[in-house]
Design a protein around this motif. Structure first.
Motif, PDB file in Angstrom:
ATOM      1  N   LYS A 126       0.828  -1.213   0.000  1.00  0.00           N
ATOM      2  CA  LYS A 126       0.000   0.000   0.000  1.00  0.00           C
ATOM      3  C   LYS A 126       0.859   1.259   0.000  1.00  0.00           C
ATOM      4  O   LYS A 126       0.487   2.273  -0.564  1.00  0.00           O
ATOM      5  N   ARG A 127       2.011   1.180   0.641  1.00  0.00           N
ATOM      6  CA  ARG A 127       2.869   2.372   0.772  1.00  0.00           C
ATOM      7  C   ARG A 127       3.792   2.516  -0.428  1.00  0.00           C
ATOM      8  O   ARG A 127       4.399   1.559  -0.892  1.00  0.00           O
ATOM      9  N   ASP A 128       3.904   3.734  -0.931  1.00  0.00           N
ATOM     10  CA  ASP A 128       4.790   4.075  -2.047  1.00  0.00           C
ATOM     11  C   ASP A 128       6.149   4.468  -1.468  1.00  0.00           C
ATOM     12  O   ASP A 128       6.292   5.534  -0.872  1.00  0.00           O
ATOM     13  N   VAL A 129       7.139   3.590  -1.641  1.00  0.00           N
ATOM     14  CA  VAL A 129       8.460   3.821  -1.060  1.00  0.00           C
ATOM     15  C   VAL A 129       9.495   4.097  -2.142  1.00  0.00           C
ATOM     16  O   VAL A 129       9.651   3.315  -3.089  1.00  0.00           O
ATOM     17  N   LEU A 130      10.172   5.210  -1.996  1.00  0.00           N
ATOM     18  CA  LEU A 130      11.311   5.571  -2.839  1.00  0.00           C
ATOM     19  C   LEU A 130      12.583   5.314  -2.043  1.00  0.00           C
ATOM     20  O   LEU A 130      12.725   5.796  -0.922  1.00  0.00           O
ATOM     21  N   VAL A 187       9.619  -2.168  -3.074  1.00  0.00           N
ATOM     22  CA  VAL A 187       9.966  -0.769  -3.342  1.00  0.00           C
ATOM     23  C   VAL A 187       9.321  -0.324  -4.655  1.00  0.00           C
ATOM     24  O   VAL A 187       9.280  -1.069  -5.631  1.00  0.00           O
ATOM     25  N   HIS A 188       8.822   0.913  -4.668  1.00  0.00           N
ATOM     26  CA  HIS A 188       8.188   1.470  -5.866  1.00  0.00           C
ATOM     27  C   HIS A 188       9.229   2.021  -6.828  1.00  0.00           C
ATOM     28  O   HIS A 188       9.126   1.841  -8.046  1.00  0.00           O
ATOM     29  N   SER A 189      10.270   2.689  -6.294  1.00  0.00           N
ATOM     30  CA  SER A 189      11.283   3.297  -7.155  1.00  0.00           C
ATOM     31  C   SER A 189      12.603   3.445  -6.405  1.00  0.00           C
ATOM     32  O   SER A 189      12.628   3.543  -5.184  1.00  0.00           O
ATOM     33  N   ALA A 192       3.423   7.948   1.186  1.00  0.00           N
ATOM     34  CA  ALA A 192       4.628   8.047   0.368  1.00  0.00           C
ATOM     35  C   ALA A 192       5.811   8.464   1.231  1.00  0.00           C
ATOM     36  O   ALA A 192       5.770   9.498   1.899  1.00  0.00           O
ATOM     37  N   ILE A 193       6.854   7.639   1.224  1.00  0.00           N
ATOM     38  CA  ILE A 193       8.053   7.967   1.987  1.00  0.00           C
ATOM     39  C   ILE A 193       9.288   7.774   1.118  1.00  0.00           C
ATOM     40  O   ILE A 193       9.238   7.095   0.087  1.00  0.00           O
ATOM     41  N   ALA A 194      10.383   8.371   1.545  1.00  0.00           N
ATOM     42  CA  ALA A 194      11.683   8.167   0.909  1.00  0.00           C
ATOM     43  C   ALA A 194      12.656   7.740   1.993  1.00  0.00           C
ATOM     44  O   ALA A 194      12.717   8.352   3.056  1.00  0.00           O
ATOM     45  N   ILE A 195      13.405   6.682   1.721  1.00  0.00           N
ATOM     46  CA  ILE A 195      14.443   6.213   2.638  1.00  0.00           C
ATOM     47  C   ILE A 195      15.783   6.501   1.987  1.00  0.00           C
ATOM     48  O   ILE A 195      16.053   6.035   0.872  1.00  0.00           O
ATOM     49  N   ALA A 196      16.620   7.297   2.649  1.00  0.00           N
ATOM     50  CA  ALA A 196      17.916   7.687   2.092  1.00  0.00           C
ATOM     51  C   ALA A 196      19.032   6.898   2.768  1.00  0.00           C
ATOM     52  O   ALA A 196      19.132   6.882   3.993  1.00  0.00           O
ATOM     53  N   VAL A 197      19.847   6.242   1.947  1.00  0.00           N
ATOM     54  CA  VAL A 197      20.956   5.420   2.443  1.00  0.00           C
ATOM     55  C   VAL A 197      22.222   5.839   1.705  1.00  0.00           C
ATOM     56  O   VAL A 197      22.236   5.901   0.470  1.00  0.00           O
ATOM     57  N   ILE A 252      11.557  -3.218   7.673  1.00  0.00           N
ATOM     58  CA  ILE A 252      10.876  -2.671   8.845  1.00  0.00           C
ATOM     59  C   ILE A 252       9.716  -1.774   8.454  1.00  0.00           C
ATOM     60  O   ILE A 252       8.627  -1.823   9.041  1.00  0.00           O
ATOM     61  N   LEU A 253       9.919  -0.936   7.434  1.00  0.00           N
ATOM     62  CA  LEU A 253       8.987   0.149   7.166  1.00  0.00           C
ATOM     63  C   LEU A 253       7.951  -0.110   6.077  1.00  0.00           C
ATOM     64  O   LEU A 253       6.850   0.436   6.137  1.00  0.00           O
ATOM     65  N   ILE A 254       8.263  -0.934   5.099  1.00  0.00           N
ATOM     66  CA  ILE A 254       7.446  -0.899   3.880  1.00  0.00           C
ATOM     67  C   ILE A 254       6.024  -1.389   4.084  1.00  0.00           C
ATOM     68  O   ILE A 254       5.099  -0.916   3.419  1.00  0.00           O
TER      69      ILE A 254
END
Length: 238
Positions: free
Chosen positions: A77-81, A105-107, A188-193, A234-236
């Motif tokens: 359900k969640r859009d993860v970048l 992951v969406h993108s 919609a979230i973005a995870i930066a690594v 953990i998050l998606i």
């Protein structure tokens, strides 16, 4: 049930029929020995899967009847970048692409940072890996692999898209654990690594100005691809 990729022009919803052609048909018939009457799943890579049954095995093609249309099959359900610093070893970068697809992951936005040791990647090979991973994991949508950019550009774009930005950093306060991030209502979230060596002080300051949340994955120092996979797990699907 095996999953295959079907081109949109080979889907006829009025006839409730689709055709697998080329490499997909060859793999189905030669490698997997799929024949008339066998069930299979087909994805158009754009958001829909089709539960099918093989009707005819014509040389070079498989004609299948569509038994069920499955919008967003296998999609979270969640859009993860995932904003990811390029990893120095191509094999580890490719491993991450595969696992990010499996996790939903969406993108992915690959970035160059002050500490990245590469400034390019093999896009054609990366896209082949993504296609194979979609089939393996039975998703309706292929992960979007964005063009390489700077960290600042990636942050700006994520904010424009209305994403909540979460940045992983080993120096984050232990009380700022990613497992405590409250994401209810955030579609919609973005995870930066960062890459090997993480983000620089300058980049951390840029992230703070962009109001990114700086979080920790715990006391152990993780490889870049391990950190990304752990955070996504953990998050998606929260």
């Amino acid at each position: 049930m095996e999953c295959f990729i079907v081109e949109k022009e080979n889907i006829d919803l009025e006839k409730r029929e689709l055709i697998l052609a080329g490499d997909e048909a060859h793999h189905a018939t030669r490698s997997l020995r799929i024949r008339s009457g066998d069930p299979l799943l087909a994805t158009d890579l754009s958001g829909t899967c089709y539960r099918c049954r093989v009707e005819r095995d014509v040389p070079g093609t498989l004609v299948c009847s569509i038994e069920e249309i499955l919008p967003n099959f296998g999609e979270p359900k969640r859009d993860v970048l995932l904003i990811q610093g390029l990893i120095s070893q191509p094999s580890r970068w490719e491993f991450l692409l595969e696992k990010a697809t499996e996790l939903g992951v969406h993108s992915i936005q690959p970035i160059i940072t002050e500490r990245t040791e590469r400034d390019s990647f093999n896009r054609e090979r990366s896209e082949r890996i993504l296609r194979a991973a979609v089939k393996q994991t039975k998703r309706a949508r292929i992960l979007e692999l964005r063009e390489l950019s700077s960290f600042g550009e990636a942050l700006s774009e994520a904010i424009k898209e209305g994403r909540r930005v979460i940045l992983l950093h080993e120096a984050a306060n232990s009380s700022s654990s990613i497992s405590r991030s409250w994401l209810k209502g955030d579609d919609a979230i973005a995870i930066a690594v960062g890459p090997e060596g993480g983000f620089s002080d300058t980049e951390m300051e840029l992230a703070s100005k962009a109001r990114a949340e700086i979080v920790s994955l715990g006391p152990r120092r993780l490889r870049a691809e391990t950190a990304a996979i752990a955070a996504l797990a953990i998050l998606i699907d929260q």
